[in-house]
Design a protein around this motif. Structure first.
Motif, PDB file in Angstrom:
ATOM      1  N   GLU A   3      22.932 -27.352 -68.434  1.00  0.00           N
ATOM      2  CA  GLU A   3      23.084 -25.922 -68.131  1.00  0.00           C
ATOM      3  C   GLU A   3      23.156 -25.732 -66.634  1.00  0.00           C
ATOM      4  O   GLU A   3      22.393 -26.337 -65.883  1.00  0.00           O
ATOM      5  CB  GLU A   3      21.885 -25.139 -68.667  1.00  0.00           C
ATOM      6  N   LYS A   5      23.937 -22.703 -63.380  1.00  0.00           N
ATOM      7  CA  LYS A   5      24.060 -21.279 -63.058  1.00  0.00           C
ATOM      8  C   LYS A   5      25.505 -20.952 -62.745  1.00  0.00           C
ATOM      9  O   LYS A   5      26.136 -21.653 -61.951  1.00  0.00           O
ATOM     10  CB  LYS A   5      23.199 -20.971 -61.836  1.00  0.00           C
ATOM     11  N   SER A  27      24.340 -10.526 -75.611  1.00  0.00           N
ATOM     12  CA  SER A  27      23.204 -10.611 -76.544  1.00  0.00           C
ATOM     13  C   SER A  27      23.686 -11.028 -77.926  1.00  0.00           C
ATOM     14  O   SER A  27      23.073 -11.864 -78.576  1.00  0.00           O
ATOM     15  CB  SER A  27      22.445  -9.287 -76.592  1.00  0.00           C
ATOM     16  N   ASP A  30      24.354 -14.691 -78.081  1.00  0.00           N
ATOM     17  CA  ASP A  30      23.255 -15.511 -77.568  1.00  0.00           C
ATOM     18  C   ASP A  30      23.619 -16.200 -76.259  1.00  0.00           C
ATOM     19  O   ASP A  30      23.270 -17.345 -76.027  1.00  0.00           O
ATOM     20  CB  ASP A  30      22.814 -16.538 -78.633  1.00  0.00           C
ATOM     21  N   ASN A  32      23.203 -16.057 -72.069  1.00  0.00           N
ATOM     22  CA  ASN A  32      22.058 -15.647 -71.277  1.00  0.00           C
ATOM     23  C   ASN A  32      22.498 -14.817 -70.064  1.00  0.00           C
ATOM     24  O   ASN A  32      23.581 -15.034 -69.527  1.00  0.00           O
ATOM     25  CB  ASN A  32      21.317 -16.951 -70.891  1.00  0.00           C
ATOM     26  N   ASP A  34      21.004 -13.791 -66.338  1.00  0.00           N
ATOM     27  CA  ASP A  34      19.944 -13.879 -65.334  1.00  0.00           C
ATOM     28  C   ASP A  34      19.878 -12.593 -64.526  1.00  0.00           C
ATOM     29  O   ASP A  34      18.811 -12.088 -64.212  1.00  0.00           O
ATOM     30  CB  ASP A  34      20.238 -15.043 -64.369  1.00  0.00           C
ATOM     31  N   SER A  53      24.656 -16.161 -65.073  1.00  0.00           N
ATOM     32  CA  SER A  53      24.278 -16.680 -66.379  1.00  0.00           C
ATOM     33  C   SER A  53      24.052 -18.183 -66.278  1.00  0.00           C
ATOM     34  O   SER A  53      24.705 -18.856 -65.491  1.00  0.00           O
ATOM     35  CB  SER A  53      25.403 -16.380 -67.367  1.00  0.00           C
ATOM     36  N   ARG A  54      23.129 -18.691 -67.069  1.00  0.00           N
ATOM     37  CA  ARG A  54      22.942 -20.133 -67.149  1.00  0.00           C
ATOM     38  C   ARG A  54      23.559 -20.635 -68.440  1.00  0.00           C
ATOM     39  O   ARG A  54      23.240 -20.115 -69.518  1.00  0.00           O
ATOM     40  CB  ARG A  54      21.449 -20.478 -67.123  1.00  0.00           C
ATOM     41  N   ALA A  55      24.450 -21.613 -68.339  1.00  0.00           N
ATOM     42  CA  ALA A  55      25.110 -22.108 -69.550  1.00  0.00           C
ATOM     43  C   ALA A  55      25.715 -23.471 -69.298  1.00  0.00           C
ATOM     44  O   ALA A  55      25.970 -23.836 -68.147  1.00  0.00           O
ATOM     45  CB  ALA A  55      26.202 -21.135 -69.974  1.00  0.00           C
TER      46      ALA A  55
END
Lengths: 162, 561
Positions: A3, A5, A27, A30, A32, A34, A53-55
């Motif tokens: 993951e 940023k 949401s 699912d 994320n 930040d 977002s972290r992914a």
């Protein structure tokens, strides 16, 4: 997969509900969030939304594609990496006991912050900078006691080609 | 010229050549209904708003046109949600008009107020709350454009009562130009050239098609490609009918209840040309063992579908029809001739799989549900429009009714909505008045929207409901039998109505068969009757759908008959 940023910047139609569409997509699938920033651009019909977002890589691809698919999203860019400048602003309310006041002001000076509110027991500092600068500042202020903090989350723009 | 919002709406419907609306009136849409009755548009009065959306959905699937619904605010609007979500999952173009409380009451928790735009945001392609009467014409035009273009889907337009009532100057809206919405139809030529090369070189190719092929009207191009390049074809549930179900190249459906040969072919192919699919979990089973030896080519108009669930070697974003047309031009049949012999082995393996485990069932002295569908296929020569409910009935229809043409199999694939088939049959019948429309149902799912029998009788839509009655929620019971040690928790539906009497109560014909030798006569009588019919078949109670891939297993590991 790892993951990382990512900072997504998108231009969207400035219409009611558009933020809800974007946030609902995160949401509902699912993904994320930040941080999130949104404001009108020079064109009143267009707003810019910046999301951190972290992914992992496949999810980053999905986030971009899914955002692009929203009817109100005009353009989206992943601004992760050195090709873009990123800045975040924070207001920090720090405890200012007599023995700390001078030290805080020295830090303010070094970090090129501004004191925007003063009281017998506190300063409110205004600071902008990248993630690293804010983290370093907070580290130094923590021992004095941080009473409250409000952060905008990063915004970013691609550097113009030379 | 000043018109009321309701009048503008009628003008917009006329522009879009809307001929049928499925709806249910209420306080917030009285003004719209008051204008609607002055037009030539046929209004189909359903008995529940969910039925209106499914009916519009069935209408859209068989006609290829946008289905239109009109319902009131509050509960009228919330009742459409399941229908909208079903259409969204299956990419069906709908425009759903909901009434809303007057603008000055929005946010006041007014009578029959609900934030339907908020509720349906995640299950519509797009939605609108109209706040000015002068915006109405443009919004409706955009709604139809968005619903039918790109990857189609449902669009909801929420119209407050005062917006329908107020007057505004009407000028015909300009063509839709949305800077933020420009679907890409034209596939990348270079990518297609790479695909053509792969096809020419492949030894064990497999074409896997889905609903996208039907939506883009690409069936003929698909047939041409498969025959030209001698590639066997399988389809997802949504793709049934895209390729002729009686063609020698046809392998049957893929996935959880796919045929043995289709699933084995997916496991062994070296090239998978997937067109208009989205690699649903019911298709792939365990994704990391799906088509493990294959280079996967994925052609789809929706970029989000690509690489969402499975890794793809060559992605092609664009319209399925354009892509297949161009592939047909690119493929060099001269190159292919040498390959035909090399592919012999591949077809021999497929033939072997076909012979070892064909779709089958054990005939006994009770009625087998598969037998009913086989007889139905035989008697209708495969020409009927078949809608289904969801569960075992749906899978048996998919397995044993062979569709030779697209737009004839109408089923809730993605969402799996029980109660879909009956209203969808009504919509399909209205779109195709001369066709034979059959709803293959279970005793559980038919009761979810049984009220629409009244609609069918009132509209004189001569639909035929075939109930495969096992007094169980059969598919869940099947899982309980196979994976839950036969603990049939709450799946027994012993207290069902007498469906023959129920049909009669609605003013329809009710028929029943309890023994195999009665099946054909009942089907014949039902099909010949020019009115709505319910046929109740008392089938073997504990029959299971096979093959079955347990959830999460590789699709080559099937439970067989």
């Amino acid at each position: 997969m790892k993951e990382e940023k990512h900072i997504f910047s998108m231009l969207v139609d400035n219409v009611p509900g558009v933020l809800s569409r974007v946030v609902g997509l995160f949401s509902g699938r699912d993904f994320n969030i930040d941080s999130l920033c949104v404001a009108e651009t020079l064109d009143p019909e267009v707003s810019r939304i910046t999301i951190v977002s972290r992914a992992d890589a496949p999810i980053v691809e999905q986030i971009e594609k899914q955002l692009n698919k929203l009817v109100n999203v005009r353009k989206i860019r992943d601004l992760t990496g050195p090709k873009a400048v990123k800045r975040e602003m924070a207001l920090i309310c720090v405890k200012a006991k007599a023995q700390h006041r001078a030290e805080i002001l020295r830090i303010v000076d070094i970090f090129r912050c501004k004191v925007v509110d003063v009281g017998p027991g506190h300063y409110i500092l205004e600071v902008t900078g990248d993630e690293g600068k804010l983290a370093a500042l907070l580290n130094l202020l923590k021992p004095m006691g941080i009473k409250k903090i409000a952060r905008t989350g990063p915004i970013a723009l691609f550097r113009e080609p030379n | 010229m000043k018109l009321t919002g309701a009048q503008i709406l009628m003008k917009a419907f006329a522009d879009e050549k809307v001929d049928t609306i499925f709806g249910y009136p209420g306080g917030a849409v009285i003004d719209i209904y008051d204008e609607l009755i002055k037009t030539d548009i046929r209004h189909v009065l359903v008995r529940h708003e969910q039925g209106a959306v499914h009916a519009a959905d069935g209408y859209a699937r068989v006609s290829g046109r946008v289905g239109v619904c009109l319902v009131t605010s509050g509960p009228g609007a919330t009742n459409t949600v399941t229908g909208i979500a079903s259409a969204y999952m299956d990419s069906i173009p709908l425009v759903v008009i909901t009434g809303q409380v007057p603008t000055h009451l929005i946010g006041n928790d007014a009578f029959q107020e609900v934030d339907i735009v908020g509720i349906t945001r995640p299950c519509t392609k797009h939605n609108y709350l109209v706040k000015r009467t002068e915006d109405l014409a443009t919004v409706i035009k955009q709604a139809f454009h968005i619903a039918r273009s790109g990857r189609p889907g449902p669009v909801l337009v929420d119209i407050p009562k005062d917006i329908a009532n107020n007057k505004a100057a009407y000028t015909p809206p300009p063509p839709v130009d949305l800077p933020s919405y420009r679907p890409n139809y034209r596939p990348n030529q270079k990518q297609l050239q790479r695909v053509a090369k792969l096809i020419e070189r492949a030894e064990r190719p497999l074409v896997f098609v889905g609903g996208g092929v039907i939506l883009s009207g690409a069936s003929q191009d698909l047939v041409e490609l498969a025959r030209k390049a001698q590639m066997p074809v399988t389809a997802s549930l949504m793709g049934l009918g895209a390729f002729p179900g009686t063609d020698p190249l046809w392998l049957g459906m893929i996935g959880m209840h796919g045929t043995y040969r289709a699933n084995m072919a997916a496991g062994a192919c070296d090239l998978m040309i997937s067109v208009g699919v989205r690699f649903d979990d019911r298709v792939t089973g365990k994704t990391d063992t799906f088509a493990p030896q294959a280079k996967i080519v994925h052609i789809d108009i929706d970029p989000t579908s690509i690489r969402k669930n499975v890794p793809v070697a060559i992605p092609v974003v664009g319209d399925c029809k354009l892509a297949l047309e161009q592939l047909n031009q690119l493929i060099d049949t001269q190159q292919m001739e040498g390959l035909a012999t090399r592919r012999k082995k591949w077809f021999a393996r497929i033939e072997h799989w076909k012979n070892t485990n064909p779709l089958a069932y054990r005939q006994k002295d009770t009625i087998k549900p598969q037998f009913v569908i086989e007889k139905l296929f035989e008697l209708t020569h495969g020409d009927a429009i078949v809608t289904t409910e969801v569960g075992q009935n749906q899978m048996w229809a998919a397995q044993f009714y062979h569709f030779n043409a697209p737009n004839r199999f109408v089923t809730s694939g993605g969402l799996g909505t029980m109660g879909f088939g009956l209203p969808a049959a009504i919509g399909a019948q209205i779109a195709c008045p001369d066709a034979l429309v059959v709803d293959v149902a279970g005793d559980g799912s038919i009761q979810m929207n049984i009220q629409e029998m009244a609609t069918a009788v009132q509209c004189q839509t001569p639909i035929k409901v075939v109930i495969l009655n096992n007094c169980y929620l059969g598919m869940v019971r099947q899982w309980q039998e196979l994976f839950y040690d036969r603990r049939y928790a709450c799946t027994c539906m012993d207290c069902a109505p007498d469906f023959v009497k129920l049909a009669e109560a609605y003013g329809a014909l009710g028929l029943r068969a309890t023994r195999p030798e009665e099946v054909e006569a009942v089907l014949r009588k039902g099909i010949e009757t020019p009115a709505p019919v319910i046929m109740d078949f008392a089938v073997d109670r504990e029959e299971c759908v096979y093959p079955m891939v347990p959830a999460g297993a590789p699709i080559t590991e099937m439970l067989l008959v």
